[in-house]
Scaffold this motif. Sequence first.
Motif, mmCIF file in Angstrom:
data_model
loop_
_atom_site.group_PDB
_atom_site.id
_atom_site.type_symbol
_atom_site.label_atom_id
_atom_site.label_comp_id
_atom_site.label_asym_id
_atom_site.label_seq_id
_atom_site.Cartn_x
_atom_site.Cartn_y
_atom_site.Cartn_z
ATOM 1 N N SER A 176 0.852 -1.193 0.000
ATOM 2 C CA SER A 176 0.000 0.000 0.000
ATOM 3 C C SER A 176 0.884 1.238 0.000
ATOM 4 O O SER A 176 1.801 1.363 0.810
ATOM 5 C CB SER A 176 -0.937 0.009 1.213
ATOM 6 N N ILE A 177 0.617 2.128 -0.948
ATOM 7 C CA ILE A 177 1.401 3.356 -1.102
ATOM 8 C C ILE A 177 0.444 4.540 -1.017
ATOM 9 O O ILE A 177 -0.554 4.591 -1.731
ATOM 10 C CB ILE A 177 2.131 3.390 -2.458
ATOM 11 N N VAL A 178 0.753 5.474 -0.152
ATOM 12 C CA VAL A 178 -0.088 6.662 0.014
ATOM 13 C C VAL A 178 0.732 7.909 -0.283
ATOM 14 O O VAL A 178 1.811 8.103 0.288
ATOM 15 C CB VAL A 178 -0.662 6.748 1.444
ATOM 16 N N PHE A 179 0.225 8.730 -1.190
ATOM 17 C CA PHE A 179 0.837 10.020 -1.477
ATOM 18 C C PHE A 179 0.056 11.087 -0.710
ATOM 19 O O PHE A 179 -1.164 11.191 -0.836
ATOM 20 C CB PHE A 179 0.804 10.312 -2.978
ATOM 21 N N ALA A 180 0.779 11.884 0.052
ATOM 22 C CA ALA A 180 0.120 12.914 0.859
ATOM 23 C C ALA A 180 1.077 14.068 1.101
ATOM 24 O O ALA A 180 2.304 13.891 1.107
ATOM 25 C CB ALA A 180 -0.342 12.333 2.191
ATOM 26 N N THR A 181 0.511 15.257 1.297
ATOM 27 C CA THR A 181 1.350 16.430 1.568
ATOM 28 C C THR A 181 1.713 16.539 3.041
ATOM 29 O O THR A 181 2.602 17.302 3.402
ATOM 30 C CB THR A 181 0.621 17.716 1.141
ATOM 31 N N ARG A 182 1.019 15.760 3.865
ATOM 32 C CA ARG A 182 1.299 15.756 5.310
ATOM 33 C C ARG A 182 0.810 14.436 5.893
ATOM 34 O O ARG A 182 -0.029 13.751 5.284
ATOM 35 C CB ARG A 182 0.587 16.931 5.990
ATOM 36 N N PRO A 183 1.314 14.042 7.052
ATOM 37 C CA PRO A 183 0.858 12.783 7.663
ATOM 38 C C PRO A 183 -0.641 12.826 7.944
ATOM 39 O O PRO A 183 -1.179 13.853 8.368
ATOM 40 C CB PRO A 183 1.665 12.707 8.963
ATOM 41 N N ASN A 184 -1.332 11.708 7.690
ATOM 42 C CA ASN A 184 -2.745 11.624 8.023
ATOM 43 C C ASN A 184 -3.098 10.198 8.441
ATOM 44 O O ASN A 184 -2.216 9.330 8.498
ATOM 45 C CB ASN A 184 -3.611 12.101 6.851
ATOM 46 N N GLU A 185 -4.369 9.960 8.704
ATOM 47 C CA GLU A 185 -4.793 8.656 9.210
ATOM 48 C C GLU A 185 -4.541 7.534 8.204
ATOM 49 O O GLU A 185 -4.258 6.402 8.588
ATOM 50 C CB GLU A 185 -6.284 8.703 9.567
ATOM 51 N N THR A 186 -4.634 7.832 6.919
ATOM 52 C CA THR A 186 -4.418 6.812 5.894
ATOM 53 C C THR A 186 -2.933 6.539 5.684
ATOM 54 O O THR A 186 -2.515 5.388 5.555
ATOM 55 C CB THR A 186 -5.066 7.228 4.567
ATOM 56 N N SER A 187 -2.122 7.586 5.653
ATOM 57 C CA SER A 187 -0.678 7.392 5.487
ATOM 58 C C SER A 187 -0.090 6.609 6.656
ATOM 59 O O SER A 187 0.892 5.871 6.499
ATOM 60 C CB SER A 187 0.038 8.737 5.333
ATOM 61 N N ALA A 188 -0.710 6.735 7.836
ATOM 62 C CA ALA A 188 -0.221 6.013 9.015
ATOM 63 C C ALA A 188 -0.396 4.501 8.871
ATOM 64 O O ALA A 188 0.300 3.723 9.529
ATOM 65 C CB ALA A 188 -0.945 6.507 10.263
ATOM 66 N N GLU A 189 -1.333 4.082 8.008
ATOM 67 C CA GLU A 189 -1.603 2.647 7.817
ATOM 68 C C GLU A 189 -0.908 2.080 6.582
ATOM 69 O O GLU A 189 -0.999 0.886 6.320
ATOM 70 C CB GLU A 189 -3.118 2.428 7.690
ATOM 71 N N ALA A 190 -0.227 2.925 5.816
ATOM 72 C CA ALA A 190 0.389 2.489 4.566
ATOM 73 C C ALA A 190 1.721 1.781 4.799
ATOM 74 O O ALA A 190 2.434 2.070 5.764
ATOM 75 C CB ALA A 190 0.590 3.681 3.643
ATOM 76 N N LYS A 191 2.055 0.881 3.867
ATOM 77 C CA LYS A 191 3.362 0.231 3.908
ATOM 78 C C LYS A 191 4.444 1.211 3.470
ATOM 79 O O LYS A 191 5.567 1.172 3.955
ATOM 80 C CB LYS A 191 3.369 -0.996 2.975
ATOM 81 N N MET A 192 4.093 2.090 2.518
ATOM 82 C CA MET A 192 5.019 3.109 2.033
ATOM 83 C C MET A 192 4.281 4.435 1.873
ATOM 84 O O MET A 192 3.094 4.448 1.520
ATOM 85 C CB MET A 192 5.630 2.686 0.696
ATOM 86 N N VAL A 193 4.999 5.528 2.127
ATOM 87 C CA VAL A 193 4.408 6.864 2.023
ATOM 88 C C VAL A 193 5.250 7.705 1.070
ATOM 89 O O VAL A 193 6.479 7.746 1.182
ATOM 90 C CB VAL A 193 4.326 7.565 3.395
#
Length: 297
Positions: free
Chosen positions: A219-236
Motif C-alpha cells: 500500500s502506497i499513500v501520497f500525501a502532503t502531510r501525515p494523516n490517518e491513511t498514510s499512518a496505515e500504509a506500507k510506504m508513504v
Amino acid sequence: HVSYDAISASGMIEANKESFGAAVIPSYDLTKAKSIVSVGADFMNSFPSSIELTSQYAKGRKPETGWMSKHFQFEASLSLSGSNADVRMPMKPSEYGKTVAAIYNYLNGNKSGAAPKVKMATEHLMANKGASVVLCGSNDKNIQNVVVAINQMLGNYGKTIHIDKPSFQRQGMDSDVTGLVKELKGGSVDVLIIDGVNPVYTMSADIDFKAAMAKVKTSIVFATRPNETSAEAKMVGASNHYLESWNDANPVAGHYALTQPSISPMFDTMQVHECSVSWIRLDRVYTDYINATWQVV
C-alpha cells in the motif's frame, strides 16, 4: 482506477444516468434563475462548483438589472447558502425526501399536506418555469430522481441546468468504492496506491477501510502531510503541494486548463504524476509529458 469523493455526489450521478444515460453532474447557470430552491444543498460552500455558483448567484441578486432571484433554503443546519436565503426552513435531513416529494406532488396538482413554506417555494417555481432551479444535497439516488423530474416539469434543462455540459469535479461512485473495499478485504488486491484522499478518516466506520487496507500486500499513500491513511500504509510518498506542481485539468466539459508551479518545492517531495512517469520508465519528466500531450492537441 477508482475515484473517491469524501463528500459523495454518487446519488446525483446515478440519477442522471437513469434519466439521461449520462453518469455525470450537470452544470448550472444561476444567472438565469429567478427562483432558486435548495433542499439540503449548500451550493455556496460544499456543492460541486461552489465558487462558480456563488459568483452566478451574486449576479442574480442585483435588483438594478430589472429582477432579482428569490432563494428558498430547506436545510438541517445553518449553511452559508442558508444564511443568504430569502426564505429558510429548518428541518431534519430525514425530511429532505418528504420535502422534495411535496414539491413534486404540488406541481402535479396535489396541494394537500404541503407546509406553508413549501407551498410558497413551489408557487414561485411555477411562476418562473424555465427560469428556476431546484438543487438537492442528498446522496440518495431516489431523492435525486425526484429532483430531476421536478426540474424537467419546470423546463429548466437547457436553460438553468445543462446536462450536456457536465462538471467533472466529482466522479466518485459509491458502488465502485464498495466494490474496491470488498476486493481489499478479500485479499485480491496486491498493490493499492492512494493519492489526495484520506479514506481511513473520511469513510464511515461501518466500511472499516483501515481493516481493508491492512489486507493489501503493498500500500502506497501520497500525501502532503501525515494523516490517518498514510499512518496505515506500507510506504508513504511525500507529495508536492499543488502550488509546487505541474498539472492539467478538465473541470467542466469543453473547459481545459494548465497549471504550473507558483513556487519551487520547499521540501524533498515529488508529485504522484512524476513518480508514475518514472515507474513506467518514460525517458522524460512529467513536464515533458504534459508539453508533448498538449502539442498534439
